[in-house]
Structure formats: structure tokens, C-alpha cells
Design a protein around this motif. Structure first.
Motif, PDB file in Angstrom:
ATOM      1  N   MET A   1       0.830  -1.191   0.000  1.00 42.74           N
ATOM      2  CA  MET A   1       0.000   0.000   0.000  1.00 42.74           C
ATOM      3  C   MET A   1       0.872   1.251   0.000  1.00 42.74           C
ATOM      4  O   MET A   1       0.564   2.208  -0.679  1.00 42.74           O
ATOM      5  CB  MET A   1      -0.920  -0.036   1.225  1.00 42.74           C
ATOM      6  N   ALA A   2       1.983   1.228   0.748  1.00 42.38           N
ATOM      7  CA  ALA A   2       2.858   2.385   0.816  1.00 42.38           C
ATOM      8  C   ALA A   2       3.500   2.662  -0.539  1.00 42.38           C
ATOM      9  O   ALA A   2       3.727   3.812  -0.898  1.00 42.38           O
ATOM     10  CB  ALA A   2       3.936   2.177   1.871  1.00 42.38           C
ATOM     11  N   ARG A   3       3.777   1.609  -1.305  1.00 42.55           N
ATOM     12  CA  ARG A   3       4.394   1.803  -2.618  1.00 42.55           C
ATOM     13  C   ARG A   3       3.442   2.530  -3.558  1.00 42.55           C
ATOM     14  O   ARG A   3       3.847   3.386  -4.323  1.00 42.55           O
ATOM     15  CB  ARG A   3       4.786   0.467  -3.214  1.00 42.55           C
ATOM     16  N   LYS A   4       2.157   2.173  -3.514  1.00 43.34           N
ATOM     17  CA  LYS A   4       1.180   2.829  -4.377  1.00 43.34           C
ATOM     18  C   LYS A   4       1.085   4.312  -4.026  1.00 43.34           C
ATOM     19  O   LYS A   4       0.949   5.156  -4.896  1.00 43.34           O
ATOM     20  CB  LYS A   4      -0.194   2.166  -4.243  1.00 43.34           C
ATOM     21  N   GLY A   5       1.127   4.623  -2.732  1.00 44.53           N
ATOM     22  CA  GLY A   5       1.057   6.015  -2.300  1.00 44.53           C
ATOM     23  C   GLY A   5       2.238   6.815  -2.801  1.00 44.53           C
ATOM     24  O   GLY A   5       2.092   7.933  -3.280  1.00 44.53           O
ATOM     25  N   LYS A   6       3.432   6.225  -2.731  1.00 43.99           N
ATOM     26  CA  LYS A   6       4.631   6.914  -3.210  1.00 43.99           C
ATOM     27  C   LYS A   6       4.576   7.106  -4.714  1.00 43.99           C
ATOM     28  O   LYS A   6       4.950   8.155  -5.231  1.00 43.99           O
ATOM     29  CB  LYS A   6       5.881   6.128  -2.823  1.00 43.99           C
ATOM     30  N   LYS A   7       4.075   6.116  -5.428  1.00 41.73           N
ATOM     31  CA  LYS A   7       3.958   6.233  -6.880  1.00 41.73           C
ATOM     32  C   LYS A   7       2.959   7.318  -7.254  1.00 41.73           C
ATOM     33  O   LYS A   7       3.170   8.081  -8.198  1.00 41.73           O
ATOM     34  CB  LYS A   7       3.533   4.895  -7.494  1.00 41.73           C
ATOM     35  N   ALA A   8       1.871   7.411  -6.512  1.00 42.17           N
ATOM     36  CA  ALA A   8       0.867   8.432  -6.784  1.00 42.17           C
ATOM     37  C   ALA A   8       1.426   9.825  -6.544  1.00 42.17           C
ATOM     38  O   ALA A   8       1.164  10.751  -7.324  1.00 42.17           O
ATOM     39  CB  ALA A   8      -0.377   8.207  -5.926  1.00 42.17           C
ATOM     40  N   VAL A   9       2.205   9.978  -5.479  1.00 39.29           N
ATOM     41  CA  VAL A   9       2.814  11.269  -5.177  1.00 39.29           C
ATOM     42  C   VAL A   9       3.802  11.653  -6.275  1.00 39.29           C
ATOM     43  O   VAL A   9       3.818  12.797  -6.745  1.00 39.29           O
ATOM     44  CB  VAL A   9       3.504  11.245  -3.791  1.00 39.29           C
TER      45      VAL A   9
END
Length: 130
Positions: A1-9
């Protein structure tokens, strides 16, 4: 989940870098953003006020009630909202005060209704003039 957030940012930053600002001057862009946000907030606030007041009174009368507010009513409302949004204790105090006033008005329903109606009519009259 944290990876998706970083990619979105990262994707958002990439898009922001590609979209040109209205002006090459960053201070001008800051002023434009401030004006746009304040205007949007004022329009939203007016719409919510008309919706809440207008549900009982009708749109035309609600507009007059809002227009008939005194400068003191506006300043007090702004000050209370600022207190409520600046800190948790402020929000608790303002929320508690609103709850207490609501319960007090419900306890003395007939008097509160007549007092409120009289004050509302005065405000509508001010709104017709201005």
C-alpha cells in the motif's frame, strides 16, 4: 500500500511539473491562488447558508436574511469559526456552546421560536433595504 502512495505522489509531482503556472512570477501565482481559494470558499459558504436557511424560508427570503446580516454578526461568526478551527480545545468549546444553546432552545421551544422569528423578520427587512 505504501508503494502505491509513493507512486501516486511521484505521478502528481510529474504532472505538476508539466502544467505551466499562469505567470512566471511565483508571487503573482500565490496571489492568484489565494484569490481563487477565497472566492470559491465564499461562494460555497453562501450556497450552504442559502440551502440551510432556504429549506424553511424559501430561496428569496433566505437571500434577504443572509444579505441583512450586520457587520457585527459577520465578525462574531468569523471569530467563532476561527476559534473552532485553530485548535482541538477551541473546537470542543465552540461545539459545546452550540450544543448547550440548542438544548436550551429546545427546552423553551415556544419562546425560542417567537424570539427567533422576530429577529429573523428584522434581518429580512435589513436585507430588503441593502
Amino acid at each position: 500500500m505504501a508503494r502505491k502512495g509513493k507512486k501516486a505522489v511521484e505521478a502528481a509531482k510529474d504532472i505538476a511539473d508539466r502544467v505551466p503556472a499562469p505567470s512566471p512570477n511565483p508571487m503573482t501565482n500565490l496571489i492568484l491562488a489565494d484569490i481563487a481559494l477565497r472566492t470559491g470558499g465564499a461562494l460555497l459558504r453562501r450556497g450552504v447558508e442559502k440551502g440551510l436557511v432556504g429549506s424553511k424560508l424559501g430561496a428569496k427570503k433566505a437571500g434577504r436574511v443572509i444579505k441583512g446580516r450586520t457587520m457585527m454578526q459577520t465578525l462574531v461568526g468569523t471569530a467563532i469559526a476561527r476559534i473552532a478551527t485553530r485548535s482541538v480545545p477551541g473546537a470542543i468549546i465552540v461545539g459545546g456552546g452550540m450544543l448547550a444553546k440548542t438544548l436550551y432552545d429546545r427546552k423553551r421551544e415556544k419562546e425560542a421560536k417567537s424570539d427567533g422569528s422576530k429577529a429573523l423578520e428584522k434581518q429580512v427587512e435589513r436585507g430588503k433595504k441593502g
